[in-house]
Each structure stands twice: as structure tokens, then as C-alpha cells.
Design an enzyme around this catalytic site. Structure first.
Site, PDB file in Angstrom:
ATOM      1  N   HIS A 414     -13.659 -28.299 115.086  1.00 49.81           N
ATOM      2  CA  HIS A 414     -13.965 -29.468 114.272  1.00 49.81           C
ATOM      3  C   HIS A 414     -15.422 -29.454 113.809  1.00 49.81           C
ATOM      4  O   HIS A 414     -15.729 -29.654 112.635  1.00 49.81           O
ATOM      5  CB  HIS A 414     -13.671 -30.741 115.079  1.00 49.81           C
ATOM      6  N   ARG A 509      -7.650 -31.091 103.860  1.00 44.41           N
ATOM      7  CA  ARG A 509      -7.166 -31.576 105.165  1.00 44.41           C
ATOM      8  C   ARG A 509      -7.261 -33.096 105.169  1.00 44.41           C
ATOM      9  O   ARG A 509      -8.371 -33.622 105.268  1.00 44.41           O
ATOM     10  CB  ARG A 509      -8.060 -31.044 106.289  1.00 44.41           C
ATOM     11  N   ARG A 556      -2.749 -31.070 102.244  1.00 41.85           N
ATOM     12  CA  ARG A 556      -1.941 -30.776 103.422  1.00 41.85           C
ATOM     13  C   ARG A 556      -1.574 -32.054 104.143  1.00 41.85           C
ATOM     14  O   ARG A 556      -2.422 -32.946 104.302  1.00 41.85           O
ATOM     15  CB  ARG A 556      -2.737 -29.860 104.358  1.00 41.85           C
ATOM     16  N   GLU A 652       0.988 -20.212 109.555  1.00 45.87           N
ATOM     17  CA  GLU A 652      -0.014 -20.203 110.633  1.00 45.87           C
ATOM     18  C   GLU A 652       0.621 -20.021 112.001  1.00 45.87           C
ATOM     19  O   GLU A 652      -0.045 -20.100 113.016  1.00 45.87           O
ATOM     20  CB  GLU A 652      -0.896 -21.459 110.567  1.00 45.87           C
ATOM     21  N   GLY A 674      -2.833 -19.865 107.230  1.00 46.47           N
ATOM     22  CA  GLY A 674      -3.789 -20.626 108.044  1.00 46.47           C
ATOM     23  C   GLY A 674      -4.185 -19.698 109.175  1.00 46.47           C
ATOM     24  O   GLY A 674      -3.641 -19.758 110.274  1.00 46.47           O
ATOM     25  N   THR A 675      -5.138 -18.840 108.887  1.00 48.57           N
ATOM     26  CA  THR A 675      -5.457 -17.802 109.883  1.00 48.57           C
ATOM     27  C   THR A 675      -6.115 -18.355 111.134  1.00 48.57           C
ATOM     28  O   THR A 675      -6.061 -17.723 112.184  1.00 48.57           O
ATOM     29  CB  THR A 675      -6.369 -16.733 109.264  1.00 48.57           C
ATOM     30  N   ASN A 676      -6.720 -19.538 111.015  1.00 42.55           N
ATOM     31  CA  ASN A 676      -7.355 -20.097 112.221  1.00 42.55           C
ATOM     32  C   ASN A 676      -6.311 -20.194 113.336  1.00 42.55           C
ATOM     33  O   ASN A 676      -6.568 -19.848 114.482  1.00 42.55           O
ATOM     34  CB  ASN A 676      -7.920 -21.494 111.944  1.00 42.55           C
ATOM     35  N   ASP A 677      -5.142 -20.679 112.953  1.00 39.62           N
ATOM     36  CA  ASP A 677      -4.064 -20.786 113.933  1.00 39.62           C
ATOM     37  C   ASP A 677      -3.281 -19.488 114.056  1.00 39.62           C
ATOM     38  O   ASP A 677      -2.915 -19.081 115.157  1.00 39.62           O
ATOM     39  CB  ASP A 677      -3.118 -21.930 113.540  1.00 39.62           C
ATOM     40  N   CYS A 724      -6.152 -20.007 103.512  1.00 40.23           N
ATOM     41  CA  CYS A 724      -7.116 -21.103 103.569  1.00 40.23           C
ATOM     42  C   CYS A 724      -7.801 -21.167 104.930  1.00 40.23           C
ATOM     43  O   CYS A 724      -8.608 -22.043 105.181  1.00 40.23           O
ATOM     44  CB  CYS A 724      -6.457 -22.428 103.221  1.00 40.23           C
TER      45      CYS A 724
HETATM   46  C1  PEP Z   1      -5.740 -22.729 109.764  1.00 38.17           C
HETATM   47  O1  PEP Z   1      -5.073 -22.857 110.789  1.00 38.17           O
HETATM   48  O2  PEP Z   1      -6.186 -21.632 109.365  1.00 38.17           O
HETATM   49  C2  PEP Z   1      -6.061 -23.897 108.945  1.00 38.17           C
HETATM   50  C3  PEP Z   1      -6.645 -23.756 107.776  1.00 38.17           C
HETATM   51  O3  PEP Z   1      -5.766 -25.116 109.456  1.00 38.17           O
HETATM   52  P1  PEP Z   1      -6.656 -25.884 110.549  1.00 38.17           P
HETATM   53  O4  PEP Z   1      -7.957 -25.151 110.690  1.00 38.17           O
HETATM   54  O5  PEP Z   1      -6.830 -27.261 110.051  1.00 38.17           O
HETATM   55  O6  PEP Z   1      -5.780 -25.795 111.768  1.00 38.17           O
HETATM   56 MG    MG Z   2      -4.078 -24.684 111.173  1.00 34.65          MG
END
Ligand code: PEP
Ligand code: MG
Length: 777
Positions: A414, A509, A556, A652, A674-677, A724
Site C-alpha cells: 500500500h 483501483r 477495477r 493475477e 496483475g503481476t503483483n499478485d 498493470c
Molecule cells: C496486481 O496484482 O498486479 C495489481 C495490479 O493489483 P493490486 O496491486 O491492487 O493487487
Molecule cells: Mg492484484
């Protein structure tokens, strides 16, 4: 451990050595000369060339520096010392830096260079003109070039001897420990780094300040000017409350004049430095800028903005009725005035903490440690917020501070996401920040390198200078076939996001629109405040849609893990989950919480009805096509013409990458990684856990394999495939994605310029290679 690379070859060829003189005057310089005159020199030259009143200056070129190194034999000596230093070993690094700096300062400057500097100084104006001598880094392809050289500045330099010494000191500053460390981390060849030195008449401003050529948040054509008595440093550093003026460029009129009580001013002190003194009572409440000067300044602001194509953050000074423009840079990093009391020029700073550089820029200020969101009242403008991890309810405090430091988290936590959008430097995952730092302690945060230094490190606003993308120097816009979009989480970032010229918003978001109110979606529903909820979403999304007319904006649906709700009103009703990352979030929650989903859809419906056809809706955390089909059915049930609006999914969860063809057959109109996840779920590395942050590898072969296969399927079905997640903001990853056929990339605001450049280069290379292969056949 990082070892300094052994250099190989010199950056400047024999031909260019001979071509470029030791000195270039401002009038001769253009933005293309950055390799000779550095970023600062090029930008001053560019400003002078468009008719802005820049104080007279000349630049001791990078080639002069190189000649100095070669003729004194220092080049060899320096490389001997710098070869194979373990830069992670502070003691070794500091010792090497001190040795090299001493070599540079003590060396005898070649007579020809000395003569050229002397002659130029004489030519500048009257005898013993007082000048400022500033280093100007030439490593323009560094994200924060200012750190390549330490941006040493010597003010109040008078006389030839002092000038020559100051130039040599600027050269030496290229070898500060911090600069060497930075270059090593960036993989720079020590052989190729150069430095230029700007020698400029020092404007002992009687009054000075800053100007934002357009409104920094809304982007409206309202020029905001702040001014006070004495040198501009007082305004920039926040030592004084300045007068505040607003000039409307549409009506060409002054629309606001707010006079402040200006208690102090900064004035020159002796032959070096400056000092803070009280303003005499008669001038404290007097108006700094009369109408005429205000209008003239606003006009210069407009010239700068028109020339650079983006709103500018301008520093100005006035002496005896003459206006000087001292600096102009893109407005993308405004709002982050340097913190109070920046000092300590030339000293090597001590590194207190290391973490991950999550949001670029540097800032100094006083530490305020927040252990509980209830304490955020203690946070003042310009503080350094230090906390375990930020939460959505901390966003109001995050808006105020100069920088953010957290114990926990990685690049996608965050704190990282919000800081990047606020343009606030941030270092996350320091592990011990809240224990090691003390309330009130002054520190400097380097959000690029992930370092926190002791004390306030003086700089010529390195974050801002470094943040200036190529566009700031007036280059032509780069057109790419792959769309380069931008991610937005908070509506106030919309204008900055749009100013990047991005091709749309690849991720909005919306949880940030709601959670900033400090109430959970469930609270709105339980308290019959449904209309407030819809309105909040409608208004926030509309701000972003309005900033991107005619461009797609993928909004989203809600996706916040339950732990992020905990501190809010309504948070007590949230379930306690052992692993919220794998819990009740994203589409899974919406499909079970009808009202929560219905209210979001209601906001979308109203926006579509209002004519915002560029709004697309993206579902997060889908793991099975049935979820997409069910969401579509529910929306149809609430009156949405689902076949004629743009609905897509985030990829993701590995399941959705593996089953992408089933999603394509179910009718998704787009997909976005959503590569973060996706990374955390593929390789089982918690994205927010600093203990495993170094194993969080966006380029893990398994992740790349999933992405590659999904891109190919989307291409087969002619469906837009995007990214993203944070990985899309990494130029190396962008190159790989373009090579593998992605249709669009959505990056963070601060990364757009470099991503666009990486994409354009890759596309050109692909075309070139194809043409060559064809010719060869
Ligand atoms: C992600 O998961 O890459 C993504 C963009 O979503 P968030 O970071 O909000 O989980
Ligand atoms: Mg995500």
C-alpha cells in the site's frame, strides 16, 4: 555484494575531445549538448534559447574535465583506486572516495583549461563578479542523474582563485562515496562518468520564490506564484510563509492575492554561504509582487509551459526590478518542497537504514513515528512519516509528508503504490525503521535507492532535477504502437497521470476512493448510506475519466484484503482471516456481497449513461471463467447492456493464465496481468513480506511462461492483452513484453517516460531486424 566494474574504454572519442571546447556559453548550448554540459547546463541553455531571462552563465564542459583527468594522469590513478571496491563495505568505500577526492582537488589544473576559465570569467561582466558554481551531471540516462555527481554547489564565489578552486571541488564531488555507491548499484562504468560545471552570475535576489505554471492538482490553467523577501531558498525550504498569488491564464488576470507575514529571509553571508535573518517589521506584511511583476512572471511561466509541453515548476528571483528565471522543471514532482533546514553541503552522509526504493525522489525532514492511525494528527507538513505499514486510513497524513519510510512491505504494498501516485519519496521494508529512528530526528530519504541518511543532505533539489524526463528538455513526443497507459489509484493524481500523455488508464483501483473516507463498503450499506457510496465512486471515477477524454479507462471493481479494512468504521464486522491475501477479496467477495457489487455497478451505469463510453470495467482475482460469466449475468440483471460495454479481467492468479482460452471464449474484451499478485501466487512469495522480498522475482521463468502463453492466446483471439502490475513499470520487463507481443503496458506515473522509451526502442529494433532479415534472404 556489489563490486565496481572495471572500466573499459572511454566514453569520449578522440574526435569529440577535439571538437568540444573547454567552455560553452549559455547562448551556444542546446538540449542535445547534455553530454557536454550536463542536465543543468542543457536546461539553462534551453531556457535562454526560448527567451526566458536566465542569469548569464558559462559551462566548463565535461570534455574539459576529461582533458584534466587525462593530462594530469589522474584517470589511471583513479581507476586503480576504484577497481574492485566492495561498495557495500562503508569503511572501504569512504576511504576510496576520500583518496580520489583528494587526488582531484590537489592536482594541478592544465594551463589551457585554467586560462579558458579565467578568460570567460573576465568576459562575464565586471571585475570580481559574484558567481554560483554548480556541478552538472552528464549521466542523463540515470533515473536520478543528480546522484551520479553529488550536485555540489558553491554560492558566493568571488575572484579567479576561488572560482578555479570551486570548479575543481565540483569535479571532486563526482567521487563522493554516495555517488560511487549509486553508480555501482546502477551498473555504471566508472570510466565513462563525466561532470560539467556551470558558472553563473549569482542573483542576490531582493525577492524570490516559486511558480507552478498550472494548478498542481487539477491541472487548470491557473498559475500559482509564491514569493518572499531575499533569496528563493527561504520559500523552497519552507523557512518562511510566502505571499501567495494566483493568475488565471484564461482571463489573463490576477484572481487571488494572499499576503503572509514574512518573518525571516535568507541573504548572502560573507564570501560563502547564506544566513537566515529576521525581516524588518516594515516589510513583514508588505506585498512582495506588484501586479506588473506578477503578470510578467506568469507570462514567462506560460512561455516555459508551452515550450516544454507540460506544466512547469519554476524558480524565479528579482533584483532591482529585473526578473530572472533560475530553474524550470516538470511539475510532476511538485507538492514536495524540500524540507526545512537542508544543509551539510559536501559532507558524506551516514546511511541509517536500507530498504526498497519504492517511490523515487529524495527529501529531508523530521521523523514522526506513527504506531497507530489515531496518532496521525501529530503529522505535520514536510515531516518524514515512519510507520510499520501504511493503511488506506493513513492517506490524509501521507499527503502531507515529504517522505515515507516503512518497516514492512515490498514494491507493491500500500505505501509503495500510494507514495508513487502522490509523488512522495518512499522507502519500504526497512525492517527496523520504527525502532531505529527517533521522533524529531532529521533524516534524508532516497526513494530511488531505498536509503535513509542521517541529517538533511543539501542538494539542488535532486529528486526534481532527476525526475525531469527527456520531454522536459523539449524533445518530440515518442509514438509507440504498443499503447503505454498509466495506473491511477487516487483521483488527485489524475492530472499528473494525464500530463504524462499516457494512452489511457490501464488500472484505476477504486478501493482508494472509498477507503479514504475511513469507512468500509459494508458500513455504507449497514447504515443506509448507499447513495453516498455510489456518489463517492461516481465523483472519483469521473475525475479520472475527465482527465482522459477519448482514451480508455479501465476501472477495477473493489479489491482490498480484509486486513486493510480493520481500522475503519465498519472494520469490526470484517472477518479475521489468517491469510487475507488468499482470502475474501476481489470478484469472489463481490459475487457473494450483492449489495456491494450492485452499488459499484450503479456508479458505472450512471457514468455510461452520462456518456463516458471510454469506461471499461475490470474484474480482479478471477480464477475461473464462471466468475466472469456470473458477474456479467448479475450486471445484466441490474440493467447493464453487457454485450455493449467493455468488460475484462485481471490475470493475477495462475489459474486464470492457464485457463485464458476459456475466458476468451466467455467473451472477455481485454485481459491485464496483475503481476503483483501473479508473482506471489506463482512462486509462493508474499508480496508484502520484507523477509522474502529479495526472492520476489518478476522474471521467474514460471511467471514469464504463464504470461507468454496468455499473451499468445489473446493474440489468437484478437483481444487486448495488457499489464498493470508493478513489473510493467520496469523497462527491462517492458522490453521483454513487447518482444513477446503484449498489446499495451500500464505503468506508474513516474515510470511512463522510461517505459515509453523502452517500448519505442524495442519496436524499432524489431522492425529493423525484420527488415534486415528480409534483405538477407
Ligand atoms: C496486481 O496484482 O498486479 C495489481 C495490479 O493489483 P493490486 O496491486 O491492487 O493487487
Ligand atoms: Mg492484484
Amino acid at each position: 555484494m556489489i563490486i565496481l566494474k572495471q572500466g573499459g574504454g572511454e566514453i569520449i572519442s578522440g574526435a569529440s575531445m577535439n571538437d568540444v571546447p573547454n567552455i560553452l556559453w549559455l547562448e551556444e548550448i542546446r538540449k542535445e549538448d547534455i553530454a557536454s554540459v550536463g542536465g543543468k547546463g542543457a536546461s539553462l541553455g534551453e531556457m535562454a534559447s526560448i527567451g526566458l531571462p536566465v542569469p548569464p552563465a558559462f559551462v566548463v564542459t565535461a570534455q574539459a574535465f576529461r582533458r584534466f583527468l587525462v593530462e594530469t594522469g589522474l584517470d589511471q590513478k583513479i581507476f586503480k583506486v576504484s577497481e574492485n571496491i566492495d561498495v557495500e563495505n562503508n569503511a572501504v568505500l569512504e576511504k576510496a572516495a576520500d583518496t580520489i577526492k583528494a587526488l582531484v582537488v590537489k592536482a594541478k589544473m592544465p594551463a589551457a583549461i585554467k586560462e579558458d576559465i579565467r578568460a570567460s570569467y573576465k568576459k562575464m561582466a565586471q571585475k570580481d563578479l559574484i558567481v554560483a558554481v554548480r556541478s552538472s551531471a552528464t549521466a542523463e540516462d540515470l533515473p536520478d542523474a543528480s546522484f551520479a555527481g553529488q550536485q555540489e554547489t558553491y554560492l558566493n564565489i568571488k575572484g579567479e582563485t576561488a572560482l578555479l578552486a570551486a570548479v575543481q571541488n565540483c569535479w571532486a564531488s563526482l567521487y563522493g562515496a554516495r555517488a560511487i555507491y549509486y553508480r555501482a548499484k546502477q551498473g555504471f562504468e566508472e570510466h565513462t562518468v563525466n561532470i560539467a560545471v556551470v558558472v553563473q552570475q549569482l542573483v542576490h535576489s531582493e525577492k524570490a520564490g516559486v511558480m507552478f505554471t498550472s494548478h498542481p492538482i487539477s491541472g487548470e490553467p491557473l498559475t500559482i506564484i509564491e514569493g518572499s523577501w531575499g533569496l528563493g531558498e527561504a520559500v523552497v525550504s519552507g523557512s518562511v510563509s510566502p505571499d501567495h498569488y494566483v493568475f488565471d491564464q484564461r482571463t489573463e488576470s490576477i484572481v487571488e492575492v494572499n499576503l503572509a507575514n514574512k518573518k525571516v529571509e535568507i541573504i548572502p553571508d560573507g564570501s560563502h554561504g547564506t544566513k537566515l535573518v529576521p525581516v524588518d517589521p516594515a516589510r513583514q506584511d508588505a506585498r512582495v509582487l506588484p501586479d506588473e511583476e506578477l503578470s510578467k512572471l506568469a507570462m514567462y511561466g506560460k512561455i516555459a509551459e508551452n515550450h516544454y509541453g507540460v506544466p512547469q515548476d519554476v524558480e524565479w528571483g528579482i533584483i532591482a526590478g529585473t526578473i530572472y528565471i533560475l530553474q524550470s522543471r516538470p511539475i510532476t514532482t511538485i507538492g514536495k518542497k524540500e524540507a526545512k533546514g537542508m544543509s551539510g553541503q559536501g559532507k558524506e552522509a551516514k546511511i541509517l537504514l536500507k530498504g526498497q526504493g519504492a517511490a523515487p525522489g529524495t527529501a529531508s525532514g523530521k521523523v514522526v513515528i506513527i504506531r497507530d492511525v489515531k496518532d496521525t494528527g501529530a503529522v505535520k507538513d514536510g515531516d518524514i512519516l515512519v510507520t510499520r505499514m501504511t493503511n488506506p486510513d493513513m492517506v490524509p497524513a501521507m499527503r502531507k509528508v515529504a517522505a515515507i519510510v516503512t518497516d514492512e512491505g515490498g514494491m507493491t504494498c500500500h505505501a509503495a503504490i500510494v507514495s508513487r501516485e502522490l509523488g512522495t519519496p518512499a522507502v519500504v521494508g526497512t525492517k527496523t525503521g520504527t525502532q531505529q529512528l527517533k521522533n524529531g530526528q532529521v533524516v534524508t530519504v532516497d526513494g530511488e535507492m531505498g536509503l535513509v541518511y542521517e541529517g538533511a543532505i543539501s542538494s539542488a533539489a535532486p529528486a526534481k532535477a532527476g525526475a525531469a524526463p527527456a520531454a522536459a528538455l523539449g524533445s518530440a513526443p515518442i509514438i509507440t504502437a504498443t499503447s503505454v497507459k498509466v495506473n491511477v489509484s487516487i483521483p488527485e493524481a489524475a492530472a499528473r497521470a494525464a500530463a504524462t500523455g499516457a494512452d489511457g488508464v490501464g488500472l484505476l483501483r477504486i478501493e482508494h476512493l472509498i477507503l479514504g473516507l475511513n469507512k468500509t463498503p459494508g458500513w455504507f450499506i449497514a447504515n443506509h448510506k448507499e447513495e453516498d457510496f455510489v456518489k463517492e465512486l461516481y465523483d472519483g471515477i469521473k475525475i479520472v475519466l475527465d482527465a482522459f477524454p477519448g482514451k480508455t479507462v479501465w476501472v477495477r471493481t473493489l479489491d482490498a484484503p480484509t486486513d486493510e479494512f480493520r481500522n475503519m468504521q465498519g472494520g469490526e464486522s470484517e472477518p479475521h482471516e489468517h491469510n487475507p491475501m488468499l482470502g475474501w477479496r476481489g470478484i469472489r467477495r463481490d459475487l457473494q456481497s450483492f449489495d456491494q457489487f450492485r452499488l459499484q455497478v450503479e456508479a458505472f451505469k450512471r457514468l455510461w449513461k452520462a456518456g463516458y463510453e471510454n469506461l471499461g470495467v475490470m474484474f480482479p482475482m478471477v480464477s475461473h471463467p464462471d466468475q466472469f460469466i456470473r458477474a456479467k449475468e448479475m450486471m445484466a440483471g441490474w440493467g447493464v447492456d453487457v454485450e455493449n460495454v467493455t468488460l475484462g479481467i485481471m490475470i493475477e492468479i495462475p489459474a486464470s493464465a492457464i485457463m485464458i482460452e476459456d475466458f476468451l471464449q466467455a467473451g472477455i474484451k481485454f485481459a491485464s496481468f496483475g503481476t503483483n499478485d501473479l508473482i506471489q501466487y506463482t512462486i509462493a512469495i508474499d508480496r508484502n513480506n520484507e523477509n522474502v522480498a529479495d526472492m520476489y522475482n518478476p522474471q521467474h521463468p514460471a511467471v514469464l511462461a504463464l504470461i507468454h502463453a496468455a499473451i499468445q492466446k489473446c493474440r489468437e483471439y484478437n483481444v487486448e492483452c495488457s499489464i498493470c502490475g508493478q513489473a510493467g513499470s520496469d523497462p527491462k520487463m517492458a522490453v521483454w513484453l513487447v518482444e513477446h507481443g503484449i498489446t499495451s503496458i500500464s505503468a506508474n506515473i513516474d515510470a511512463i517516460a522510461k517505459i515509453r522509451e523502452a517500448v519505442a526502442k524495442t519496436e524499432k529494433r524489431i522492425i529493423l531486424e525484420a527488415a534486415r532479415n528480409r534483405d538477407a534472404q
